[in-house]
Design an enzyme around this catalytic site. Structure first.
Site, PDB file in Angstrom:
ATOM      1  N   HIS A   1     125.953 128.077  75.725  1.00 11.86           N
ATOM      2  CA  HIS A   1     127.246 128.290  76.393  1.00 11.86           C
ATOM      3  C   HIS A   1     127.231 127.636  77.775  1.00 11.86           C
ATOM      4  O   HIS A   1     126.203 127.157  78.241  1.00 11.86           O
ATOM      5  CB  HIS A   1     127.572 129.786  76.481  1.00 11.86           C
ATOM      6  CG  HIS A   1     126.517 130.616  77.166  1.00 11.86           C
ATOM      7  ND1 HIS A   1     126.349 130.650  78.528  1.00 11.86           N
ATOM      8  CD2 HIS A   1     125.564 131.441  76.655  1.00 11.86           C
ATOM      9  CE1 HIS A   1     125.370 131.473  78.829  1.00 11.86           C
ATOM     10  NE2 HIS A   1     124.854 131.954  77.714  1.00 11.86           N
TER      11      HIS A   1
ATOM     12  N   HIS B   1     137.906 135.741  81.741  1.00  8.23           N
ATOM     13  CA  HIS B   1     137.889 134.278  81.695  1.00  8.23           C
ATOM     14  C   HIS B   1     139.204 133.862  82.333  1.00  8.23           C
ATOM     15  O   HIS B   1     140.231 133.766  81.674  1.00  8.23           O
ATOM     16  CB  HIS B   1     137.755 133.766  80.261  1.00  8.23           C
ATOM     17  CG  HIS B   1     136.455 134.184  79.630  1.00  8.23           C
ATOM     18  ND1 HIS B   1     136.270 134.316  78.283  1.00  8.23           N
ATOM     19  CD2 HIS B   1     135.267 134.501  80.186  1.00  8.23           C
ATOM     20  CE1 HIS B   1     135.021 134.701  78.033  1.00  8.23           C
ATOM     21  NE2 HIS B   1     134.399 134.832  79.177  1.00  8.23           N
TER      22      HIS B   1
ATOM     23  N   HIS C   1     128.244 137.477  71.430  1.00  6.79           N
ATOM     24  CA  HIS C   1     129.337 138.442  71.552  1.00  6.79           C
ATOM     25  C   HIS C   1     129.052 139.703  70.737  1.00  6.79           C
ATOM     26  O   HIS C   1     129.949 140.268  70.110  1.00  6.79           O
ATOM     27  CB  HIS C   1     130.672 137.807  71.130  1.00  6.79           C
ATOM     28  CG  HIS C   1     131.198 136.843  72.159  1.00  6.79           C
ATOM     29  ND1 HIS C   1     132.263 136.015  71.942  1.00  6.79           N
ATOM     30  CD2 HIS C   1     130.792 136.583  73.429  1.00  6.79           C
ATOM     31  CE1 HIS C   1     132.481 135.279  73.024  1.00  6.79           C
ATOM     32  NE2 HIS C   1     131.604 135.610  73.938  1.00  6.79           N
TER      33      HIS C   1
ATOM     34  N   ARG D   1     120.002 136.850  79.419  1.00  8.06           N
ATOM     35  CA  ARG D   1     121.057 136.246  80.236  1.00  8.06           C
ATOM     36  C   ARG D   1     121.089 137.001  81.556  1.00  8.06           C
ATOM     37  O   ARG D   1     120.855 138.220  81.584  1.00  8.06           O
ATOM     38  CB  ARG D   1     122.423 136.338  79.531  1.00  8.06           C
ATOM     39  CG  ARG D   1     123.572 135.801  80.385  1.00  8.06           C
ATOM     40  CD  ARG D   1     124.878 135.512  79.603  1.00  8.06           C
ATOM     41  NE  ARG D   1     125.538 136.667  79.050  1.00  8.06           N
ATOM     42  CZ  ARG D   1     125.503 136.998  77.769  1.00  8.06           C
ATOM     43  NH1 ARG D   1     124.838 136.251  76.893  1.00  8.06           N
ATOM     44  NH2 ARG D   1     126.137 138.073  77.331  1.00  8.06           N
TER      45      ARG D   1
ATOM     46  N   GLU E   1     123.742 137.242  84.873  1.00  8.69           N
ATOM     47  CA  GLU E   1     125.098 136.811  85.256  1.00  8.69           C
ATOM     48  C   GLU E   1     125.548 137.524  86.526  1.00  8.69           C
ATOM     49  O   GLU E   1     125.491 138.750  86.617  1.00  8.69           O
ATOM     50  CB  GLU E   1     126.079 137.149  84.112  1.00  8.69           C
ATOM     51  CG  GLU E   1     127.531 136.856  84.472  1.00  8.69           C
ATOM     52  CD  GLU E   1     128.492 137.042  83.298  1.00  8.69           C
ATOM     53  OE1 GLU E   1     128.182 137.837  82.388  1.00  8.69           O
ATOM     54  OE2 GLU E   1     129.535 136.380  83.299  1.00  8.69           O
TER      55      GLU E   1
ATOM     56  N   ASP F   1     125.831 143.177  79.125  1.00  2.55           N
ATOM     57  CA  ASP F   1     126.880 142.355  79.743  1.00  2.55           C
ATOM     58  C   ASP F   1     128.099 143.258  79.832  1.00  2.55           C
ATOM     59  O   ASP F   1     128.749 143.540  78.827  1.00  2.55           O
ATOM     60  CB  ASP F   1     127.148 141.122  78.883  1.00  2.55           C
ATOM     61  CG  ASP F   1     128.187 140.186  79.508  1.00  2.55           C
ATOM     62  OD1 ASP F   1     128.874 140.582  80.461  1.00  2.55           O
ATOM     63  OD2 ASP F   1     128.307 139.045  79.008  1.00  2.55           O
TER      64      ASP F   1
ATOM     65  N   ASP G   1     151.199 154.712  63.517  1.00  9.53           N
ATOM     66  CA  ASP G   1     152.072 154.748  64.691  1.00  9.53           C
ATOM     67  C   ASP G   1     151.278 154.816  65.996  1.00  9.53           C
ATOM     68  O   ASP G   1     151.823 155.125  67.054  1.00  9.53           O
ATOM     69  CB  ASP G   1     153.037 155.936  64.592  1.00  9.53           C
ATOM     70  CG  ASP G   1     152.286 157.247  64.445  1.00  9.53           C
ATOM     71  OD1 ASP G   1     151.055 157.206  64.239  1.00  9.53           O
ATOM     72  OD2 ASP G   1     152.927 158.307  64.557  1.00  9.53           O
TER      73      ASP G   1
ATOM     74  N   GLU H   1     125.905 132.246  84.929  1.00  6.82           N
ATOM     75  CA  GLU H   1     125.330 133.047  83.850  1.00  6.82           C
ATOM     76  C   GLU H   1     124.527 132.249  82.825  1.00  6.82           C
ATOM     77  O   GLU H   1     124.873 132.221  81.648  1.00  6.82           O
ATOM     78  CB  GLU H   1     126.434 133.827  83.136  1.00  6.82           C
ATOM     79  CG  GLU H   1     127.637 132.988  82.689  1.00  6.82           C
ATOM     80  CD  GLU H   1     128.657 133.823  81.916  1.00  6.82           C
ATOM     81  OE1 GLU H   1     128.239 134.512  80.968  1.00  6.82           O
ATOM     82  OE2 GLU H   1     129.846 133.776  82.247  1.00  6.82           O
TER      83      GLU H   1
ATOM     84  N   HIS I   1     132.487 130.380  84.459  1.00  7.47           N
ATOM     85  CA  HIS I   1     133.929 130.353  84.199  1.00  7.47           C
ATOM     86  C   HIS I   1     134.612 130.977  85.406  1.00  7.47           C
ATOM     87  O   HIS I   1     133.992 131.704  86.182  1.00  7.47           O
ATOM     88  CB  HIS I   1     134.278 131.089  82.900  1.00  7.47           C
ATOM     89  CG  HIS I   1     133.750 132.502  82.798  1.00  7.47           C
ATOM     90  ND1 HIS I   1     134.353 133.563  83.424  1.00  7.47           N
ATOM     91  CD2 HIS I   1     132.665 133.016  82.153  1.00  7.47           C
ATOM     92  CE1 HIS I   1     133.667 134.672  83.150  1.00  7.47           C
ATOM     93  NE2 HIS I   1     132.632 134.364  82.395  1.00  7.47           N
TER      94      HIS I   1
ATOM     95  N   TYR J   1     118.319 132.062  74.309  1.00  9.57           N
ATOM     96  CA  TYR J   1     118.432 132.900  73.116  1.00  9.57           C
ATOM     97  C   TYR J   1     117.630 132.247  71.992  1.00  9.57           C
ATOM     98  O   TYR J   1     117.898 131.109  71.617  1.00  9.57           O
ATOM     99  CB  TYR J   1     119.904 133.039  72.695  1.00  9.57           C
ATOM    100  CG  TYR J   1     120.822 133.310  73.882  1.00  9.57           C
ATOM    101  CD1 TYR J   1     121.075 134.613  74.314  1.00  9.57           C
ATOM    102  CD2 TYR J   1     121.392 132.243  74.597  1.00  9.57           C
ATOM    103  CE1 TYR J   1     121.887 134.845  75.422  1.00  9.57           C
ATOM    104  CE2 TYR J   1     122.203 132.476  75.699  1.00  9.57           C
ATOM    105  CZ  TYR J   1     122.445 133.774  76.113  1.00  9.57           C
ATOM    106  OH  TYR J   1     123.239 133.991  77.204  1.00  9.57           O
TER     107      TYR J   1
ATOM    108  N   ASP K   1     132.134 140.768  85.989  1.00 13.79           N
ATOM    109  CA  ASP K   1     131.510 140.263  84.751  1.00 13.79           C
ATOM    110  C   ASP K   1     130.039 140.033  85.060  1.00 13.79           C
ATOM    111  O   ASP K   1     129.697 139.043  85.704  1.00 13.79           O
ATOM    112  CB  ASP K   1     132.217 138.959  84.348  1.00 13.79           C
ATOM    113  CG  ASP K   1     131.680 138.390  83.043  1.00 13.79           C
ATOM    114  OD1 ASP K   1     130.891 139.079  82.361  1.00 13.79           O
ATOM    115  OD2 ASP K   1     132.051 137.247  82.714  1.00 13.79           O
TER     116      ASP K   1
HETATM  117  N1  GLY Z   1     131.401 138.821  79.347  1.00 13.75           N
HETATM  118  C1  GLY Z   1     131.919 137.591  78.915  1.00 13.75           C
HETATM  119  C2  GLY Z   1     131.303 136.456  79.604  1.00 13.75           C
HETATM  120  O1  GLY Z   1     130.232 136.615  80.178  1.00 13.75           O
HETATM  121  O2  GLY Z   1     131.828 135.389  79.693  1.00 13.75           O
HETATM  122 MN    MN Z   2     129.589 138.470  80.901  1.00 13.93          MN
HETATM  123 MN    MN Z   3     130.978 135.643  82.018  1.00 17.64          MN
END
Ligand code: GLY
Ligand code: MN
Ligand code: MN
Length: 431
Positions: free
Chosen positions: A343, A354, A236, A399, A401, A253, A32, A377, A347, A381, A264
């Protein structure tokens, strides 16, 4: 009521039919216990309502009403457990709508409201129970209709109008995003300071969440990623459980959500406070790509164009250190970077991490315009078992960003004061 009622007015002025925007569903976690509730971004954008089960209905062709809300009624017994509700009586005043009803009356009232609207903006397929109610109402409106235009003959995705409006941010929305970026900066600085040989990833995760909460954020904009050593190569990664050691890089991140607006941000830094020569080489390629891509952000540029700048810089860097061989232009055309930079560079960013809005319009990449916010970003890798790269690079993930607002004539970085040159990052780690 502001800015929500002016957003509704702006939408109503462009609306070619009715629109129905329901609240996010409550999701059960186990038995619940519910998952933490967060309102649907579209409904919040148009009302400021944070309670579950609410529905906003916009009906520009109704003889008297334009905006109607369906909400949970007051229920003192329940409110003693879950806290106060706005209720039906206060909803008109509180949200500035023309009428409010208990949500249980939606199915009965909807057919009447949908009359005279030949189109309905509603996101089909997200929740079958609401779909049933909406489709049932259309069927009833159809049965009552006397002319071919008396009921919605088309159901269209609200993305067409609502998401286009959300794509361009107002000064007030940018101010929220700037505050989100400031809090996120402090969280990253805290993580850089705390990282040390023997600490665990979850300790950095905890410090980040603490800074978010201490500054009044209700939640992170997404689950923080704290990936050290080889975990930095998992895009991820969410376990955040590994014990860190000197010699590791750690990729963080993480971004908070402030007043329903996301940040982000990613930084990658050495646990020991000093990059090794190999780590530094990779880091500087990613940094060069990030800076070049940020420079490319301006009105009229495109997300695809920004990505191309990042890719070209990454490929040149990989050729320089011998990971790729051959003519850089040919390598770019062949997407030779893909095994290591898999990637996109950017975005949209806004209420959703996103964020919504079309990336292509009329088959062409959409030109950036003032008020749009994107991330930049790039990353590199190298999986630990990747025999295509020299051993010194295997298991490294980097990375960087930042969040960038498009303004007249250029760009403004929301996260500019978070260290990212090698020297500044090393200083922040040793602070
Ligand atoms: N944290 C998700 C991205 O960088 O798109
Ligand atoms: Mn990110
Ligand atoms: Mn991002």
């Amino acid at each position: 009521m502001e800015p929500f009622s002016s957003r509704r007015r702006a939408l109503l002025a462009r609306l070619d039919g009715a629109a129905l925007i329901p609240a996010a569903l409550v999701a059960l976690r186990n038995n619940d216990v519910e998952h933490e509730y967060r309102q649907d971004s579209d409904l919040f954008y148009l009302t400021g309502m944070v309670e579950p089960e609410a529905v906003l209905l916009l009906v520009p062709h109704h003889p008297v009403h334009r905006a109607v809300m369906f909400v949970r009624p007051r229920e003192p017994g329940r409110e003693a457990w879950d806290g106060p509700r706005v209720g039906v009586e206060d909803a008109v005043q509180r949200f500035g709508v023309d009428a409010a009803y208990p949500v249980a009356e939606l199915a009965d009232r909807l057919p009447g409201y949908l009359a005279r609207h030949d189109r309905l903006h509603y996101r089909l397929g997200r929740d079958r129970a609401t779909d049933e109610r909406v489709l049932g109402a259309i069927e009833k409106a159809r049965a009552r209709g006397r002319s071919p235009l008396a009921w919605p003959a088309q159901i269209v995705d609200p993305a067409v109008l609502v998401h286009e409006a959300r794509l361009v941010k107002s000064p007030g929305e940018i101010a929220n995003m700037r505050r989100a970026a400031e809090i996120t900066r402090d969280a990253h600085l805290g993580a850089m300071r705390l990282a040390a040989d023997g600490r665990h990833e979850f300790e950095l995760d905890a410090v980040i969440r603490e800074v978010f909460r201490r500054n009044g954020c209700e939640r992170p904009a997404y689950g923080p990623i704290v990936g050290s050593g080889p975990n930095a190569t998992i895009l991820h990664y969410r376990k955040n459980a590994r014990r860190m050691a000197d010699g590791d890089l750690v990729l963080v991140d993480a971004g908070c959500e402030h007043e329903y607006y996301a940040s982000d941000v990613t930084r990658t830094f050495p646990v020991s406070g000093t990059f090794s020569p190999a780590q530094r080489r990779i880091y500087e390629i990613v940094l060069e790509a990030e800076l070049a891509a940020i420079e490319a952000v301006r009105p009229g540029a495109t997300v695809d164009g920004v990505h191309e700048v990042a890719v070209r810089t990454i490929v040149l860097g990989l050729v320089r250190i011998g990971v790729l061989r051959g003519d850089p232009s040919r390598l770019v055309a062949e997407c030779a970077h893909k095994p290591y930079f898999m990637h996109r560079t950017s975005h949209w960013l806004g209420m959703d991490v996103h964020d919504v809005g079309a990336y292509h319009v009329g088959g062409a990449p959409r030109p950036l315009a003032p008020g749009m916010v994107i991330t930049v970003e790039p990353g590199l890798y190298f999986r630990p078992d990747d025999a295509s790269v020299p051993p010194e690079y295997r298991g490294l993930g980097v990375r960087i960003e930042d969040d960038v607002v498009v303004i007249e004539g250029g760009r403004r970085e929301l996260t500019a004061d978070l260290p990212k040159t090698v020297d500044a990052v090393e200083r922040a780690c040793r602070a």
